[in-house]
Motif scaffolding. Structure first.
Motif, PDB file in Angstrom:
ATOM      1  N   ARG A   1       2.252   6.356 -10.665  1.00 20.49           N
ATOM      2  CA  ARG A   1       1.169   5.410 -10.406  1.00 20.49           C
ATOM      3  C   ARG A   1       0.832   4.590 -11.652  1.00 20.49           C
ATOM      4  NH1 ARG A   1      -3.150   7.302  -6.226  1.00 20.49           N
ATOM      5  NH2 ARG A   1      -3.011   5.331  -5.130  1.00 20.49           N
ATOM      6  N   LEU A   2       0.907   5.254 -12.805  1.00 17.35           N
ATOM      7  CA  LEU A   2       0.559   4.573 -14.052  1.00 17.35           C
ATOM      8  C   LEU A   2       1.601   3.542 -14.464  1.00 17.35           C
ATOM      9  CD1 LEU A   2      -0.994   7.491 -16.090  1.00 17.35           C
ATOM     10  CD2 LEU A   2      -2.147   5.505 -15.103  1.00 17.35           C
TER      11      LEU A   2
ATOM     12  N   ALA B   1      -9.976   7.034 -20.511  1.00 12.81           N
ATOM     13  CA  ALA B   1     -10.127   8.240 -19.681  1.00 12.81           C
ATOM     14  C   ALA B   1      -8.781   8.774 -19.188  1.00 12.81           C
ATOM     15  CB  ALA B   1     -11.036   7.940 -18.488  1.00 12.81           C
ATOM     16  N   VAL B   2      -7.841   7.879 -18.954  1.00 11.75           N
ATOM     17  CA  VAL B   2      -6.572   8.304 -18.359  1.00 11.75           C
ATOM     18  C   VAL B   2      -5.491   8.491 -19.426  1.00 11.75           C
ATOM     19  CG1 VAL B   2      -4.777   7.698 -16.703  1.00 11.75           C
ATOM     20  CG2 VAL B   2      -7.170   7.148 -16.205  1.00 11.75           C
TER      21      VAL B   2
ATOM     22  N   LEU C   1      -3.083  -1.024 -19.091  1.00 11.22           N
ATOM     23  CA  LEU C   1      -2.364   0.252 -19.020  1.00 11.22           C
ATOM     24  C   LEU C   1      -0.869   0.057 -19.261  1.00 11.22           C
ATOM     25  CD1 LEU C   1      -4.201   1.770 -15.916  1.00 11.22           C
ATOM     26  CD2 LEU C   1      -4.341   2.612 -18.249  1.00 11.22           C
TER      27      LEU C   1
ATOM     28  N   ARG D   1       1.141  10.829 -10.116  1.00  6.19           N
ATOM     29  CA  ARG D   1       0.155  10.175 -10.961  1.00  6.19           C
ATOM     30  C   ARG D   1       0.862   9.399 -12.084  1.00  6.19           C
ATOM     31  NH1 ARG D   1      -3.634  12.501 -14.623  1.00  6.19           N
ATOM     32  NH2 ARG D   1      -5.371  11.060 -14.877  1.00  6.19           N
TER      33      ARG D   1
ATOM     34  N   LEU E   1      -1.900  -2.788 -10.237  1.00  6.68           N
ATOM     35  CA  LEU E   1      -2.205  -3.401  -8.944  1.00  6.68           C
ATOM     36  C   LEU E   1      -3.391  -4.341  -9.083  1.00  6.68           C
ATOM     37  CD1 LEU E   1      -1.829  -3.608  -5.879  1.00  6.68           C
ATOM     38  CD2 LEU E   1      -3.171  -1.518  -5.640  1.00  6.68           C
TER      39      LEU E   1
ATOM     40  N   ARG F   1      -7.375  -5.840 -16.589  1.00  6.37           N
ATOM     41  CA  ARG F   1      -7.587  -4.400 -16.431  1.00  6.37           C
ATOM     42  C   ARG F   1      -6.283  -3.693 -16.093  1.00  6.37           C
ATOM     43  NH1 ARG F   1     -11.632  -2.271 -11.732  1.00  6.37           N
ATOM     44  NH2 ARG F   1      -9.991  -3.151 -10.431  1.00  6.37           N
ATOM     45  N   ALA F   2      -5.506  -4.299 -15.200  1.00  3.79           N
ATOM     46  CA  ALA F   2      -4.225  -3.693 -14.826  1.00  3.79           C
ATOM     47  C   ALA F   2      -3.254  -3.720 -16.009  1.00  3.79           C
ATOM     48  CB  ALA F   2      -3.625  -4.418 -13.626  1.00  3.79           C
TER      49      ALA F   2
ATOM     50  N   ALA G   1     -10.048   2.952 -18.214  1.00  4.38           N
ATOM     51  CA  ALA G   1      -8.832   3.679 -17.822  1.00  4.38           C
ATOM     52  C   ALA G   1      -7.963   4.060 -19.027  1.00  4.38           C
ATOM     53  CB  ALA G   1      -8.034   2.887 -16.794  1.00  4.38           C
TER      54      ALA G   1
ATOM     55  N   PHE H   1      -1.242   4.412  -1.296  1.00  2.83           N
ATOM     56  CA  PHE H   1      -2.448   4.412  -0.456  1.00  2.83           C
ATOM     57  C   PHE H   1      -2.102   4.771   0.984  1.00  2.83           C
ATOM     58  CE2 PHE H   1      -4.047   1.221  -3.683  1.00  2.83           C
ATOM     59  CZ  PHE H   1      -4.809   2.166  -4.333  1.00  2.83           C
TER      60      PHE H   1
ATOM     61  N   ARG I   1       0.818  -1.214   0.000  1.00  6.61           N
ATOM     62  CA  ARG I   1       0.000   0.000   0.000  1.00  6.61           C
ATOM     63  C   ARG I   1       0.851   1.262   0.000  1.00  6.61           C
ATOM     64  NH1 ARG I   1      -5.314  -0.358   0.866  1.00  6.61           N
ATOM     65  NH2 ARG I   1      -5.394   1.657   1.913  1.00  6.61           N
TER      66      ARG I   1
ATOM     67  N   PHE J   1      -5.933  -6.545  -6.778  1.00  9.12           N
ATOM     68  CA  PHE J   1      -6.383  -6.615  -5.389  1.00  9.12           C
ATOM     69  C   PHE J   1      -6.838  -8.015  -5.007  1.00  9.12           C
ATOM     70  CE2 PHE J   1      -7.050  -2.305  -6.856  1.00  9.12           C
ATOM     71  CZ  PHE J   1      -6.728  -1.512  -5.766  1.00  9.12           C
TER      72      PHE J   1
END
Lengths: 254, 217
Positions: free
Chosen positions: A88-89, A116-117, A165, A85, A93, A161-162, A113, A53, A48, A95
């Motif tokens: 982070r990209l 949008a990102v 990116l 940011r 991650l 999903r991870a 993502a 986080f 984390r 979970f």
């Protein structure tokens, strides 16, 4: 070897309880690091902290040469918002509880993502997503909603999903702990597949056999410190520390 | 049923109904967005924002709406010496501020019910705070709050009758006056039917929305 992640002497306390003490390790490109240890050993807190986080109290974290946080002797200094940011990209991650977005289809969970990102076009995002879903054996699930999938399928979607990116490094937080035993295999198989493609990964796990098999290096944590670090052969085969031996013994008895 | 001419009564009742509907829709127009803002304030980490919001919520939910109607109608004159405020406008102000408080608490309940993991997953994927709210949190909040919102909307339809206390001539006011003028209960029955029709429509709208959002869990 190019260093993707470097963690130097980090400390983290929650109130009066010191959760991480002097943690240092690094991960090179293509390397797979397994982090094992009992519950409450600080593994999840460590993950984390690297994923922003939690803030650390002391120490240094560098991702792909970019300093995320450093320590000037008195206090920690975090990078600016934009840089954080950006960092982070570079980190993906996965979970324990998947955390898929329930109101999106499988496909949209993956494409949202990148669109949008990363401002990718829908076409590009969808073709990347379908490609990845195909590899994960989930191409036929694209239009379904998360609740329609099994836990193992949901976790594979969350890995997809991870991956969409194109992160430099992928973190797993006990990816099979929320799954029924008969479903862990399909998730571990997917992670193994990523290992074969030389994806850089840090895997926090309770699956000892899997860690031994897939990891290049193993870190054993207990009580907020790294007790032992080495190749799987060293750590599992001939642990130097008594605490490691005790832990592995308890696991093999279960 | 007394001596009453329904044909003469109907136009008045319909115009009262229009007034009731105006109160209903204008209250929603104010309270639905403002409630979101108040909910954000209620959840703020800053005490300087959170505490005043809590006081506001306590007053609005802790005192009778009827009292609030009197306060907003007579307050400007007795406290500030301002005269000539419109009854209807002040009714809307009172209803708007009152329902904002209830909606805010419903929004807050909805938002606090969204698992932390949703926020963290969105953050890990690089979504900004705004993107996370608009794309991930809000759609899920809307689904969760539909049942309590349905209740509130129905209560509001009936609460519009309270505007009568500051002499706004809405549906119930028209009915009550007609009833006392004609010594008849018929106007009340007609009013009851009108309220039932309005709430049946509200109920239909909400079950439609619920079905619409039933595609995920």
């Amino acid at each position: 070897m190019m260093e993707i992640l470097s963690v130097k002497q980090i400390y983290k306390a929650f109130g009066s309880s010191q959760v991480l003490k002097d943690i240092s390790f690094s991960v090179s490109k293509g390397e797979i690091l397994a982090v094992i240890g009992p519950s409450g050993s600080g593994k999840t807190t460590l993950l984390r902290c690297v994923n922003q986080f939690e803030t650390i109290d002391k120490g240094e974290i560098t991702v792909c040469g970019e300093k995320m946080v450093s320590y000037n002797g008195k206090e920690t200094v975090y990078a600016g918002k934009a840089q954080l940011r950006n960092i982070r990209l570079k980190i993906g991650l996965v979970f324990q509880n998947f955390n898929l977005f329930p109101h999106f289809t499988v496909l949209r969970n993956i494409t949202e993502a990148p669109m949008a990102v990363l401002k990718k076009s829908r076409e590009e995002a969808e073709s990347t997503a379908m490609n990845l879903l195909g590899k994960m054996g989930l191409a036929d699930k694209a239009t379904q909603y998360p609740y329609q999938l099994s836990g193992g399928q949901q976790q594979r979607v969350s890995i997809t999903r991870a991956m969409a990116l194109s992160p430099e490094i992928l973190f797993f937080d006990e990816p099979t702990s929320a799954l029924d035993p008969e479903l862990t295999g399909e998730v571990l198989k997917v992670i193994r597949g990523l290992a074969e493609e030389h994806m850089t990964m840090v895997i926090v796990t309770h699956e000892m056999a899997f860690a031994r098999d897939v990891a290049d290096r193993v870190v054993f944590m207990d009580g907020g410190v790294i007790v032992e670090e080495g190749t799987p052969e060293q750590v599992f085969g001939s642990p130097r520390e008594e605490r490691t031996r005790q832990f592995l013994l308890r696991y093999s008895q279960q | 049923m007394g001596n009453i001419n329904l044909q003469e009564l109907m136009p008045a009742m319909l115009s009262g109904t229009v007034t009731s509907l105006n109160i209903f829709f204008l209250t929603l127009l104010i309270s639905l967005p403002l409630g979101l803002l108040i909910a954000a304030g209620r959840m703020s980490r800053l005490k300087i924002i959170r505490y005043p919001v809590q006081v506001y919520l306590l007053i609005m939910r802790g005192t009778p709406l009827m009292l609030q109607l009197f306060f907003f109608y007579f307050g400007p004159y007795y406290i500030l010496g301002i005269s000539g405020t419109s009854r209807f406008t002040m009714a809307i102000v009172a209803f708007g501020l009152n329902y904002t408080a209830y909606f805010a608490e419903i929004y807050r309940g909805g938002m606090e019910g969204i698992p932390l993991g949703q926020h963290e997953a969105a953050a890990a994927l690089g979504f900004t705070k705004n993107q996370t709210f608009l794309k991930i949190v809000l759609p899920q909040v809307i689904k969760r709050i539909i049942p309590p919102m349905g209740n509130e909307f129905m209560t509001l339809v009936k609460d519009t009758a309270l505007a009568r206390v500051i002499a706004v001539s809405e549906l119930f006011d028209v009915a009550a006056k007609a009833a006392s003028g004609s010594v008849s209960t018929a106007p009340f029955i007609v009013a009851a039917v009108f309220y039932l029709i309005m709430n049946a429509a509200v109920g239909q709208a909400f079950s439609f929305a619920e079905r619409k959002l039933d595609y995920y869990r």
